[in-house]
Design a protein around this motif. Sequence first.
Motif, short mmCIF file in Angstrom:
data_model
loop_
_atom_site.label_atom_id
_atom_site.label_comp_id
_atom_site.label_asym_id
_atom_site.label_seq_id
_atom_site.Cartn_x
_atom_site.Cartn_y
_atom_site.Cartn_z
N ALA A 307 144.11 -38.14 -31.40
CA ALA A 307 143.44 -38.00 -32.70
C ALA A 307 143.68 -39.28 -33.49
O ALA A 307 144.56 -39.35 -34.35
CB ALA A 307 143.96 -36.77 -33.43
N THR A 308 142.90 -40.30 -33.22
CA THR A 308 143.18 -41.65 -33.70
C THR A 308 143.23 -41.75 -35.22
O THR A 308 144.19 -42.32 -35.77
CB THR A 308 142.14 -42.62 -33.12
N PRO A 309 142.24 -41.27 -35.96
CA PRO A 309 142.33 -41.40 -37.44
C PRO A 309 143.59 -40.75 -38.00
O PRO A 309 144.22 -41.29 -38.91
CB PRO A 309 141.05 -40.71 -37.92
N LYS A 310 143.95 -39.61 -37.44
CA LYS A 310 145.14 -38.92 -37.94
C LYS A 310 146.41 -39.74 -37.61
O LYS A 310 147.34 -39.80 -38.41
CB LYS A 310 145.24 -37.54 -37.29
N VAL A 311 146.43 -40.38 -36.45
CA VAL A 311 147.59 -41.19 -36.07
C VAL A 311 147.72 -42.39 -37.00
O VAL A 311 148.81 -42.72 -37.49
CB VAL A 311 147.49 -41.63 -34.61
N VAL A 312 146.62 -43.10 -37.26
CA VAL A 312 146.65 -44.28 -38.14
C VAL A 312 147.09 -43.88 -39.54
O VAL A 312 147.89 -44.57 -40.18
CB VAL A 312 145.27 -44.97 -38.15
N ALA A 313 146.56 -42.76 -40.02
CA ALA A 313 146.95 -42.30 -41.36
C ALA A 313 148.45 -41.98 -41.40
O ALA A 313 149.13 -42.31 -42.38
CB ALA A 313 146.14 -41.06 -41.73
N ALA A 314 148.96 -41.40 -40.33
CA ALA A 314 150.39 -41.07 -40.29
C ALA A 314 151.25 -42.33 -40.28
O ALA A 314 152.26 -42.42 -40.98
CB ALA A 314 150.69 -40.19 -39.07
N PHE A 315 150.86 -43.34 -39.48
CA PHE A 315 151.62 -44.59 -39.46
C PHE A 315 151.56 -45.28 -40.82
O PHE A 315 152.54 -45.90 -41.26
CB PHE A 315 151.06 -45.52 -38.37
N ALA A 316 150.42 -45.23 -41.48
CA ALA A 316 150.31 -45.86 -42.80
C ALA A 316 151.23 -45.16 -43.80
O ALA A 316 151.85 -45.81 -44.65
CB ALA A 316 148.85 -45.81 -43.27
N GLU A 317 151.28 -43.83 -43.73
CA GLU A 317 152.17 -43.10 -44.63
C GLU A 317 153.62 -43.50 -44.39
O GLU A 317 154.42 -43.56 -45.32
CB GLU A 317 152.00 -41.59 -44.41
N ARG A 318 153.95 -43.81 -43.15
CA ARG A 318 155.33 -44.17 -42.80
C ARG A 318 155.59 -45.66 -42.93
O ARG A 318 156.69 -46.13 -42.61
CB ARG A 318 155.63 -43.73 -41.36
N ARG A 319 154.57 -46.45 -43.32
CA ARG A 319 154.67 -47.90 -43.47
C ARG A 319 155.09 -48.58 -42.16
O ARG A 319 155.76 -49.60 -42.14
CB ARG A 319 155.66 -48.27 -44.58
N GLU A 320 154.61 -48.04 -41.06
CA GLU A 320 154.86 -48.63 -39.75
C GLU A 320 153.58 -49.32 -39.28
O GLU A 320 152.87 -48.85 -38.38
CB GLU A 320 155.31 -47.54 -38.76
N PHE A 321 153.28 -50.45 -39.95
CA PHE A 321 151.99 -51.12 -39.72
C PHE A 321 151.93 -51.74 -38.32
O PHE A 321 150.85 -51.86 -37.73
CB PHE A 321 151.76 -52.18 -40.80
N LYS A 323 153.04 -50.60 -35.63
CA LYS A 323 152.67 -49.57 -34.67
C LYS A 323 151.18 -49.25 -34.73
O LYS A 323 150.60 -48.79 -33.75
CB LYS A 323 153.49 -48.31 -34.91
N ILE A 324 150.59 -49.49 -35.91
CA ILE A 324 149.14 -49.28 -36.01
C ILE A 324 148.40 -50.19 -35.03
O ILE A 324 147.47 -49.77 -34.32
CB ILE A 324 148.66 -49.52 -37.46
N LEU A 325 148.81 -51.47 -34.99
CA LEU A 325 148.15 -52.42 -34.07
C LEU A 325 148.34 -51.99 -32.63
O LEU A 325 147.38 -52.01 -31.83
CB LEU A 325 148.71 -53.82 -34.29
N ILE A 326 149.56 -51.68 -32.29
CA ILE A 326 149.84 -51.30 -30.90
C ILE A 326 149.01 -50.08 -30.51
O ILE A 326 148.36 -50.04 -29.46
CB ILE A 326 151.34 -51.04 -30.72
N TYR A 327 149.01 -49.10 -31.39
CA TYR A 327 148.29 -47.87 -31.07
C TYR A 327 146.77 -48.11 -31.03
O TYR A 327 146.08 -47.61 -30.13
CB TYR A 327 148.64 -46.79 -32.09
N SER A 328 146.27 -48.88 -32.00
CA SER A 328 144.83 -49.14 -32.04
C SER A 328 144.38 -49.86 -30.77
O SER A 328 143.29 -49.60 -30.23
CB SER A 328 144.48 -49.98 -33.27
N LYS A 329 145.20 -50.78 -30.31
CA LYS A 329 144.86 -51.49 -29.07
C LYS A 329 144.84 -50.54 -27.89
O LYS A 329 143.96 -50.61 -27.02
CB LYS A 329 145.88 -52.60 -28.83
N GLN A 330 145.80 -49.64 -27.87
CA GLN A 330 145.87 -48.71 -26.74
C GLN A 330 144.67 -47.79 -26.69
O GLN A 330 144.17 -47.48 -25.61
CB GLN A 330 147.16 -47.90 -26.83
N VAL A 331 144.21 -47.33 -27.87
CA VAL A 331 143.12 -46.34 -27.89
C VAL A 331 141.77 -46.95 -28.21
O VAL A 331 140.76 -46.25 -28.20
CB VAL A 331 143.43 -45.22 -28.88
N GLY A 332 141.73 -48.28 -28.49
CA GLY A 332 140.44 -48.92 -28.78
C GLY A 332 139.92 -48.62 -30.17
O GLY A 332 138.70 -48.54 -30.37
#
Length: 1428
Positions: A307-321, A323-332
């Motif tokens: 659930a990509t949008p939900k994952v990005v929103a969760a990382f943003a809430e946690r200020r783990e930016f 990890k956003i890049l790593i995850y976005s690359k993995q899922v496109g």
Amino acid sequence: MQLFSVDQQRSQALEAHAAAFSTLKVAGNDNASILISFASRSFNAGQLTSKLHVIELGAVPGKPSFTKKQADLFFPPDFADDFPVSMQISQKYGLIYVITKQGLLFVYDLETASAVYRNRISPDPIFLTTDASSVGGFYAVNRRGQVLLATVNEATIVPFVSGQLNNLELAVNLAKRGNLPGAENLVVQRFQELFSQAKYKEAAELAAESPQGILRTPDTVAKFQSVPVQAGQTPPLLQYFGTLLTRGKLNAFESLELSRLVVNQNKKNLLENWLAEDKLECTEELGDLVKTVDNDLALKIYIKARATPKVVAAFAERREFDKILIYSKQVGYNPDYLFLLQTILRTDPQAAVNFALMMSQMEGGCPVDYNTITDLFLQRNLIREATAFLLDVLKPNLPEHGFLQTKVLEINLVTFPNVADAILANGMFSHYDRPRIGQLCEKAGLYIRALQHYTELPDIKRVIVNTHAIEPQALVEFFGTLSREWALECMKDLLLVNLRGNLQIIVQTAKEYCEQLGVDGCIKLFEQFKSYEGLYFFLGSYLSSSEDPEIHFKYIEAAAKTGQIKEVERVTRESNFYDPEKTKNFLMEAKLPDARPLINVCDRFGFVPDLTHYLYVNNMLRYIEGYVQKVNPGNAPAVVGQLLDDECAEDFIKGLILSVRSLLPVEPLVEECEKRNRLRLLTQFLEHLVSEGSQDVHVHNALGKIIIDSGDNPEHFLTTNPYYDSRVVGKYCEKRDPTLAVVAYRRGQCDDELINVTNKNSLFKLQARYVVERMDGDLWEKVLSTDNEYRRQLIDQVVSTGLPESKSPDQVSATVKAFMTADLPHELIELLEKIVLQNSAFSGNFNLQNLLILTAIKADPSRVMDYINRLDNFDGPAIGEVAVDAQLYEEAFAIFKKFNLNVQAVNVLLDNIHSIDRAVEFAFRVEEEAVWSQVAKAQLREGLVSEAIESFIRADDVTQFLEVIKAAEDANVYHDLVKYLLMVRQKSKEPKVDSELIYAYAKIDRLGEIEEFILMPNVANLQNVGDRLYDEALYEAAKIIFRFISNWAKLAVTHVKLNEFQSAVDAARKANSSKTWKEVCFACVDAEEFRLAQICGLNIIIQVDDLEEVSEYYQNRGCFSELISLMESGLGLERAHMGIFTELGVLYARYRPEKLMEHIKLFSTRLNIPKLIRACDEQQHWKELTYLYIQYDEFDNAATTIMNHSPEAWDHMQFKDVVVKVANVELYYKAVHFYLQEHPDLINDLLNVIALRVDHTRVVDIMRKAGQLRLVKPYMVAVQSNNVSAVNEALNEIYAEEEDYDRLRESIELHDNFDQIGLAQKIEKHELLEMRRVAAYIYKKAGRWKQSIALSKKDNLYKDCMETCSQSGERELSEELLVYFIEQGKKECFAACLFVCYDLIRADVALELAWMNNMIDFRIPISLAVHP
């Protein structure tokens, strides 16, 4: 086969052809059981049986274990000799594959050992198989080299087991075990039964294990939810979920429902455990549910659920930016990177750098331009962060990054020069503006960087003189980048500016780049400034790699001039490349205070006399002593020789020699003194060495020479001194005193020299004594050689003096041996007779007596008998054997008799003299059993069997009974053999003896003795005896043996040979062996004893492997009726098997066809259908063949048979049932042709049955070619809903021909897949108006509006014209139609057209046309309708 246990370290033998290991989990046991499955093939009660066994290995006491299973392996008659060669077990399906040599495959269930399937998979022998675990099958290799893959057909195995095998339990187990289709109805039915019986636990387990998860649905969950919960009991829903969790992973719906229960109970830890064990299927809905209680756990679920949008929103809430890049690359996923970077930059610059670097490493390039990112950093004056980012992203050093490279260097040269210096030192950039950066470096005081960037010589000279601010090593490295000419120019400038201060840099530069600059150029540079110190340091580094003599000499010269005496000494000692003559002369001229360099040169290159002369002349005697004592004592002889030539004082020389003593090489010193006649000078030195215990041979040689010359008792020295060299001293004595030479040579055992000097001086007595005492075989060979002209004189001295004087037996033995080796037998005999026969000390010598006789045997046989009689102390047995070898047989016989060796004596008579009569006479005289035994053997060899047997009896010898038995049988003297064997039995209990005795009784027809003998204790091999009697047609005797040992099988065939058939049947019944029954049966058939033959046959045909053989035997002899009667009787047997029913069917097909169909229908389930199919095909029973094909599910062959032989085999209802089940699609079309030709009235019925399986286009094409399209019109109407082009066109064609415009229009409206334009063109000129109207409709439907309107106009179908214009949506067509109506005066049509096409016709055009043609009134209604 051997089974070995690693744990128990012991083995067990298995009677098996093939085996395999597997594991199986038994109910109630947490650990899987280890199973072994093996196939055995053995004889049991005379019958060959094959079985499959499955047993557990290492069962644990107290826990449920696997129950041993076994099953029969049924081999068809054609494979009677086949046997298993390999076994594989599929863990995927739990099946056992048994593969035989001839290609048969048996499939059994592992858990129950139930037979599942059997078929032949290869016509060629199979010799190797291996597991194919990924597909649950196996690979096999046959003799042809083919690699076969066999596996289970997942779609059909479960229906096959449940339907064909009627084993519902096995079918369900297979489906659950392998997750296979086909058992859905059974599983669902069973689930409903359990649920209705309130057995919720069992129902949950069944649902969890249901194949392909058919019961794991929301309906099942709802069922468990609907069950009311009993107080104190676990809810059925939780039981269901618990069972699923123990079995594996939940699906999405189950995971959501279970999580909802857990969240409501606030048991978050259970969710964590299940997720860690991968028991739940993650979805976005599940994450939303868990997020209400745990954000971290929800994030994990979102990630697993993608659930990509939900994952990005969760990382943003946690200020783990990051990890956003790593995850976005993995899922496109593609977020707003610039916004994220600006957000991070406000709070954490370093994190922003890391984020920017991660963006730069993304696949497809950085989503934000590097310049933009750099400007963001510089706007906030973040120089270090901008530098860190640029250094990382500019690592590839690309040309397009030149501007950024210049930029990062400029900002750091201005603000942080040390950072810029580090960047330049790394050398990571090469595309920046070099002149600009060079100027900035010079301004910043980075002179070495400026030098690296300048390209003009004046600029370089201007900067390079700042050596105080430049690191020397960096400057040296910079010189390596310049050309030779520029480098030398700069080096000169540095020396001119500050010679002393810059000399070290120049020397270091010359060392580093001497190859580029040239050694000669560097030398000239230093010589130009007269810098010997620089030359010394430069050449010192180059010296180790140079082999140029001039370089080495210049270095020695420079070192000498700079006072580096130690270095001069080292180079002269270690270097191998300087010119020694030139260097020696330079050092002598230089007259250095230290003479060691000169000593090194002269010592190494052989200038020792020159060195000694130089040192002696210059009064440097201490260096002479030091050289001799410390440097090279080995050259002391040369030094002494030169000092003697220079007339040095003897005291100094003696002192010099004594100072080195043992270190001095004596031999060259003696040579030097001898050459100058000064040998006595060494007397004191030599005596001193001897007194110190020296054992040097040269010392003693020299001392001996002095003693010999002085005549001071030399013989004493030669005999007592053990250290001198006998050859050297002896050679020295030869011309002075030959006897002294003999003494010296004798002491050193110098054989050749002693022989030569004694021969030369006629000292043969000394030579004979030496040779006898020497006892050397090679020396004897040399002196006794025929080439020795002094041999006779030597032999005389040996016989007269040398040997008589000797008291040593070894010397006598060596002498005798030498005479023997030299082949002097006559001389040897004379010598031995003198020693042995003349009462000498060696007269009774054992060896000499042997030697005398042996020599006589070889040289003078006439003396042998005399020696035998006169001598007593010799080796009789050995001499006798030698005499035999020399063919002196009488002498050998006399020796053996003299020594009472009677056996050897009789052997001489038998083997050599060949006189059996003398041997018999000798045996009677000595009366020894061993002698009689030898005589008996000889008689046996000569074929005197009866005499030999009598002699063996006298000898009481039973050892040769095998040879006696064979000879007696060959000679047919069984009466004598019986006497011998009775004697042997008294001494030995041998099975061979007792067996041969029975055989001998049989041969002389003493059957009574046989019966008496076998009743007494014996060790005869009665089975072998019986077989032998049977093979030699002694049936009566064989019958006695077989009856006694109860070998009913052999007794039966013996009765057959005696034509006692009833007795044969009785014996066969007792034997109960298939082979015996066959032999008796076949014999009865041949004798036409069919009643007895049938009794035997009924016991044979129950064995599958023997059935076909019996049938062929009967048929080959034309006994068809008797064979059929036998088979019909066999049907009622308890052990009647498929083969009997099948074979009877084959016989009916061949000889009683009227009974065949009834037999097939009665016993269809017990027939081997493929075999009966072949028989029916051969006998052309087509109706029965069709029925068999249908029963065997060979529907393709059944359909083909019906069509090929329709007069006998065709039945319409049967054919319809068959044709829908065929697998070959071509048969459908063959059936169409068949019905078209033979049953056209039923073709539509056939086509309706196969409509779902045929290509309608091809069927239409077949009927079109046959001209029978109208015949299948009902079929085409039925399948037109598929909208097939060929069907549509065919029906439209028929409707057009039948002028059925209603049906045609309906067909066109509902089915558009046909050639619309072609049909329209075909019917647009039809005589019927409605047909032409249909053509216009087709044009309209095809979008050809003008053609449709024109056709409608022609037929005055104005309403159709207006509807077509309205549907076209083209304004031009509508306005043209208005003009047409005006031209035709159709005012009502004009008004109707305005109403129908109001949205297409422009208001002004309509108003203009109405006004110009006086039709305003007809326009008003539409105006009111449109604008109310």
